[in-house]
Design a protein around this motif. Structure first.
Motif, mmCIF file in Angstrom:
data_model
loop_
_atom_site.group_PDB
_atom_site.id
_atom_site.type_symbol
_atom_site.label_atom_id
_atom_site.label_comp_id
_atom_site.label_asym_id
_atom_site.label_seq_id
_atom_site.Cartn_x
_atom_site.Cartn_y
_atom_site.Cartn_z
ATOM 1 N N GLU A 1 -68.764 102.171 -16.949
ATOM 2 C CA GLU A 1 -67.788 101.374 -17.697
ATOM 3 C C GLU A 1 -68.070 101.396 -19.202
ATOM 4 O O GLU A 1 -67.461 100.640 -19.957
ATOM 5 N N GLY B 1 -61.066 100.947 -17.065
ATOM 6 C CA GLY B 1 -60.726 100.418 -15.747
ATOM 7 C C GLY B 1 -59.312 100.759 -15.314
ATOM 8 O O GLY B 1 -58.921 100.474 -14.184
ATOM 9 N N THR C 1 -63.279 104.289 -11.189
ATOM 10 C CA THR C 1 -63.878 103.078 -11.758
ATOM 11 C C THR C 1 -64.865 102.583 -10.694
ATOM 12 O O THR C 1 -64.854 103.099 -9.569
#
Length: 156
Positions: free
Chosen positions: A52, A110, A143
């Motif tokens: 992330e 995301g 993700t």
């Protein structure tokens, strides 16, 4: 015109040898049966501390039975993108004697929406894969919680 008499070996081509040495027995290689199984393997090869944080692009190299020969990181970039050189994709695929590849990259935001750049690189790799007879099986955007499959969505 340059005089090549100084080095009489200027036209000699070096010998090239190709070999593949697997560290994993064939029976122990993961089998890809769906985009979900590819996603699960992708999560195993991704660093959970950076998935992330910045974008990375990797490939899974598969044999004719859809067993994973290996994974290779093509590039690592910034927060919103990474540069993908398709020559590196096929250099790895050819060296591993792969008959199929799955492209995978993460979206640190995301968002599981394919960008125009994602669509363009998929089209380029698909075209090149036909010439080399190496099947592009899928392109996943991942993700930590979910994924987007170009194949499942009919975009491949």
């Amino acid at each position: 015109m340059e005089n090549h008499a100084k080095n009489p070996n200027w036209g000699t081509v070096s010998e090239i040898q190709l070999h593949y040495k697997s560290r994993v027995k064939a029976a122990e290689r993961p089998l890809i049966t769906s985009s979900k199984s590819a996603y699960q393997i992708a999560l195993q090869i991704w660093n959970p501390n950076t998935i992330e944080f910045f974008e990375e692009f990797k490939i899974l190299l598969l044999n004719n039975s859809n067993k994973v020969l290996g994974a290779y990181e093509i590039s690592s970039g910034g927060i919103t993108g990474t540069v993908v050189d398709i020559r590196l994709i096929f250099a790895a695929a050819l060296k591993a004697n792969a008959t199929g590849i799955i492209m995978i990259h993460n979206h640190p935001s995301g968002k599981l929406i394919a960008s125009e750049a994602d669509k363009q690189i998929t089209a380029k790799v698909k075209a090149a894969s036909k010439i080399l007879d190496i099947q592009l099986l899928d392109h996943l955007i991942i993700t930590p919680e979910n994924y987007y499959s170009f194949t499942d969505e009919g975009a491949l």
